[in-house]
Design an enzyme around this catalytic site. Structure first.
Site, PDB file in Angstrom:
ATOM      1  N   ARG A  38     -10.200  10.064  19.205  1.00  0.00           N
ATOM      2  CA  ARG A  38     -11.197  11.280  18.715  1.00  0.00           C
ATOM      3  C   ARG A  38     -12.076  10.757  17.808  1.00  0.00           C
ATOM      4  O   ARG A  38     -11.445  11.146  16.522  1.00  0.00           O
ATOM      5  CB  ARG A  38     -10.127  12.330  18.448  1.00  0.00           C
ATOM      6  N   ARG A  41     -14.251   8.596  22.614  1.00  0.00           N
ATOM      7  CA  ARG A  41     -14.767   9.755  22.969  1.00  0.00           C
ATOM      8  C   ARG A  41     -15.855   9.905  21.766  1.00  0.00           C
ATOM      9  O   ARG A  41     -15.614   9.947  20.672  1.00  0.00           O
ATOM     10  CB  ARG A  41     -13.813  11.062  22.871  1.00  0.00           C
ATOM     11  N   ASN A  75      -5.993  20.681  27.041  1.00  0.00           N
ATOM     12  CA  ASN A  75      -6.050  21.653  25.857  1.00  0.00           C
ATOM     13  C   ASN A  75      -7.024  22.619  26.139  1.00  0.00           C
ATOM     14  O   ASN A  75      -7.031  23.840  26.209  1.00  0.00           O
ATOM     15  CB  ASN A  75      -6.104  21.086  24.826  1.00  0.00           C
ATOM     16  N   ASP A  76      -8.246  22.112  26.419  1.00  0.00           N
ATOM     17  CA  ASP A  76      -9.413  22.901  26.490  1.00  0.00           C
ATOM     18  C   ASP A  76      -9.517  23.615  27.757  1.00  0.00           C
ATOM     19  O   ASP A  76     -10.056  24.872  27.983  1.00  0.00           O
ATOM     20  CB  ASP A  76     -10.759  22.482  26.299  1.00  0.00           C
ATOM     21  N   CYS A 103      -5.524  13.398  29.334  1.00  0.00           N
ATOM     22  CA  CYS A 103      -5.504  13.171  27.853  1.00  0.00           C
ATOM     23  C   CYS A 103      -5.156  14.376  27.054  1.00  0.00           C
ATOM     24  O   CYS A 103      -5.062  14.268  25.546  1.00  0.00           O
ATOM     25  CB  CYS A 103      -6.518  12.561  27.274  1.00  0.00           C
ATOM     26  N   HIS A 140      -6.165  22.132  16.881  1.00  0.00           N
ATOM     27  CA  HIS A 140      -6.093  20.674  16.439  1.00  0.00           C
ATOM     28  C   HIS A 140      -5.502  20.504  15.492  1.00  0.00           C
ATOM     29  O   HIS A 140      -4.810  19.316  15.202  1.00  0.00           O
ATOM     30  CB  HIS A 140      -7.692  20.121  16.130  1.00  0.00           C
ATOM     31  N   ARG A 172      -7.164  28.488  21.934  1.00  0.00           N
ATOM     32  CA  ARG A 172      -5.930  27.534  21.727  1.00  0.00           C
ATOM     33  C   ARG A 172      -5.580  27.811  19.985  1.00  0.00           C
ATOM     34  O   ARG A 172      -4.473  27.192  19.938  1.00  0.00           O
ATOM     35  CB  ARG A 172      -6.397  26.380  22.135  1.00  0.00           C
TER      36      ARG A 172
HETATM   37  C1  PEP Z   1      -8.500  18.495  25.305  1.00  0.00           C
HETATM   38  O1  PEP Z   1      -9.093  19.549  25.250  1.00  0.00           O
HETATM   39  O2  PEP Z   1      -7.357  18.555  26.239  1.00  0.00           O
HETATM   40  C2  PEP Z   1      -8.589  17.373  24.522  1.00  0.00           C
HETATM   41  C3  PEP Z   1      -7.977  16.087  24.955  1.00  0.00           C
HETATM   42  O3  PEP Z   1      -9.431  17.241  23.577  1.00  0.00           O
HETATM   43  P1  PEP Z   1      -9.396  18.091  22.312  1.00  0.00           P
HETATM   44  O4  PEP Z   1      -7.839  18.301  22.036  1.00  0.00           O
HETATM   45  O5  PEP Z   1      -9.577  17.021  21.215  1.00  0.00           O
HETATM   46  O6  PEP Z   1     -10.372  19.148  22.435  1.00  0.00           O
HETATM   47 MG    MG Z   2     -11.015  19.109  24.284  1.00  0.00          MG
END
Ligand code: PEP
Ligand code: MG
Length: 587
Positions: free
Chosen positions: A318, A355, A477-478, A525, A211, A488
């Site tokens: 976010r 979100r 990302n997750d 996203c 993040h 990550r």
């Molecule tokens: C993701 O996980 O791709 C996402 C957009 O949420 P975050 O990066 O805030 O976990």
């Molecule tokens: Mg996420």
């Protein structure tokens, strides 16, 4: 001597400036810039803090004097003498003054910076006894910081009053670009620096999609993470170059290297200037497919940047960033409502997808409550699990979002769902929040409800999700983290964090295809959406809605304008089926 340090490239461009080392202190320290007229008061705060700690030690010494030799060993008295000596050391105070007056750092930041400088001097000492005094120095600095923490700063300006880059550029003492080096920066730290002077960032730890890296990208300034011991190798004020495209930091560059990077920096600026021309061009592929380009934002104040980049809405707000770094004082319903309305109004009638809070793992709600008690925080109580565990907190947020929906188009997006039971619980809490507002006679608007697909279990049970939700948003990302079992935020496994792993691609492809079949909205996203190397593949898989940091929108639009989506489809299917998709992608 010139040398380079390699890390992970997370935010593009070149920054050239002097290093500011952010010391990692065990005490949570605020970092902000002060106005010149506040310098005296800041220096006074340090003096008061130091004097309080000196008095404390004197009191301790007095009570020790009344004890017998058994309870009060000689070593303890000697140690307190050392602490007193360090506290009265002129180099500590004069150094702190320097950082406050010359660099406009707030008192705590100045103290930790000077601590870092002195610690290095101790490290270089030949005498082992003296070298070990570094720990004492850290202890006295920490005592001062703890004292100051209990005494609020009379000058700490609210975030909106903090100096902007432009203010500081007008200030003669601050005309050298500064780049920030730290062992680690939390997302909340990064947020604090969002309006600051830093021209670039380097951290020792962190993965490409941590993040912290994401916030650096949203600031659109060059950044390198996972540079291992970078913060140990660089000294305060060293000249450094950050190459955010290749993930390299060059320390003490020679004039030839400086000239080369100066050229690269200007080229980058020219390219950005050229892309600006696409701002009002609709995102339509060569074969006439309309594509929606949305913005990811962290704060309502990011809305103008989203509009400026030509976003047609916010695809991911976010909201957790409103909750971070507040030392437990969470925003109440009205404060949240106000923030959401500001985002909605800031987007001037375009849709805003909020979100619900997604804290935990590498996004601690507060630095001081970092989740160290659990072995695997990324698999623990985060995102929707955290919300469902605290229904009163969640209902407060739901009511605030519903009320904001009376002012414009608002979508609500739920993170990290995996179970049908979680979906049902969430929906009944939304209904409950509506009933509460009805009872109180408070107006609210309609919201479309979306789920993030970021756990493989969700991607494999799409039918359940599509039964309950109006749209889906792929949090790649997750999804990558959980599909590949790769943290990550951990630079030591960053080479295995692979958006092009066939398993990840299959989950992404099937989610897009299923939503398209059922006529439900689907977007990506995660950071994949803003990566121009992935644009053609995602278009070929049928994606028509991308949400990313505003800074990436125009570069992705350029790719879209050059693409033929229908012709890309068979190629994209081959990429997903390939043993080595990366090879096909670059062919
Ligand atoms: C993701 O996980 O791709 C996402 C957009 O949420 P975050 O990066 O805030 O976990
Ligand atoms: Mg996420």
């Amino acid at each position: 001597m010139t040398f380079s340090v390699h890390g992970l490239a997370v935010s593009r461009g070149v920054a050239i400036g002097r290093a500011v080392l952010m010391a990692s202190s065990r005490v949570d320290v605020a970092h902000y810039f002060i106005e010149p007229q506040q310098a005296e008061a800041e220096i006074e705060r340090i003096r008061v803090g130091r004097n309080a700690v000196v008095d404390e030690i004197h009191r301790l010494q007095a009570s020790i004097a009344q004890m017998g030799p058994k309870e009060a060993p000689h070593e303890l008295t000697a140690l307190l003498d050392v602490h007193l000596m360090l506290l009265q050391d002129e180099e500590l105070i004069s150094g702190v003054k320097h950082w406050i007056t010359e660099r406009s750092y707030n008192a705590e930041w100045a103290l930790t910076t000077q601590l870092e400088v002195l610690s290095r001097q101790f490290d270089e000492m030949e005498d082992q006894y003296l070298r070990e005094r570094k720990a004492d120095l850290e202890q006295v600095a920490e005592r001062i910081l703890r004292y100051m923490k209990g005494v609020p700063s009379p000058v700490a300006p609210p975030p909106s009053k903090r100096k902007t880059q432009q203010d500081l550029l007008l200030d003669d003492s601050m005309d050298v670009p500064l780049v920030l080096l730290a062992h680690d920066l939390s997302p909340a730290d990064m947020l604090q620096f969002k309006q600051s002077v830093f021209a670039g960032f380097v951290t020792d730890v962190g993965g490409r999609n941590s993040h912290t890296a994401i916030v650096a990208r949203s600031m659109d300034i060059p950044a390198v993470v996972g540079a291992r011991s970078a913060s140990q190798l660089v000294r305060q004020d060293d000249w450094v170059i950050i190459d955010g495209d290749s993930g390299v930091m060059i320390v003490d560059p020679s004039p030839i290297i400086l000239a080369e990077y100066g050229f690269k920096q200007r080229q980058g600026e020219l390219e950005r200037g050229r892309l600006q021309r696409l701002r009002h061009t609709p995102a339509i592929t060569m074969d006439g497919q309309k594509v929606e380009l949305l913005a990811n934002i962290e704060l309502p104040e990011d809305a103008p940047a989203a509009l400026k980049a030509g976003a047609v809405g916010v695809g991911l707000f976010r909201s957790e960033f409103l909750f971070m770094g507040r030392r437990g004082d969470l925003p109440d319903e009205d404060e949240q409502y106000d923030a959401y309305v500001r985002a909605v109004k800031g987007m001037e009638g375009l849709p805003v997808t909020i979100r619900t809070i997604d804290v935990g793992a590498d996004k601690p709600i507060d630095e001081s409550v970092r989740d160290e008690a659990h072995l695997n925080p990324a698999l623990g109580l985060r995102a929707i699990r955290w919300s469902l565990a605290d229904p009163a907190m969640f209902l407060t947020q739901l009511r605030a979002i519903l009320r904001a929906a009376a002012h414009g188009q608002v979508n609500m997006l739920i993170p990290m769902l995996a179970h049908a039971s979680e979906i049902r619980q969430t929906i009944s809490l939304i209904d409950y929040a509506k009933a509460e507002l009805d009872n109180r006679g408070i107006p609210y608007g309609p919201v479309k409800l979306g789920a993030m697909i970021e756990i493989p279990a969700a991607a494999l049970t799409l039918k359940i999700f599509l039964k309950y939700f109006d749209f889906l948003s792929l949090g790649t990302n997750d999804l990558i983290q959980y599909t590949l079992a790769i943290d990550r935020a951990d630079e030591s496994v960053a080479h295995l964090y692979d958006p092009l792993h066939p398993a990840v691609l299959r989950l992404v492809a099937e989610t897009i295809a299923e939503c398209n079949r059922q006529g439900k909205g689907v977007s990506v996203c995660g950071e994949m959406a803003g990566d121009t190397a992935m644009t053609r593949l995602l278009l070929g898989l049928g994606l028509r809605s991308f949400s990313m940091h505003p800074a990436q929108i125009l570069a992705v639009k350029q790719e879209i304008l050059r693409a033929d989506a229908v012709r890309l489809a068979p190629w994209a299917a081959q990429v997903v089926d390939a043993e080595d998709p990366a090879a096909l992608l670059s062919a």
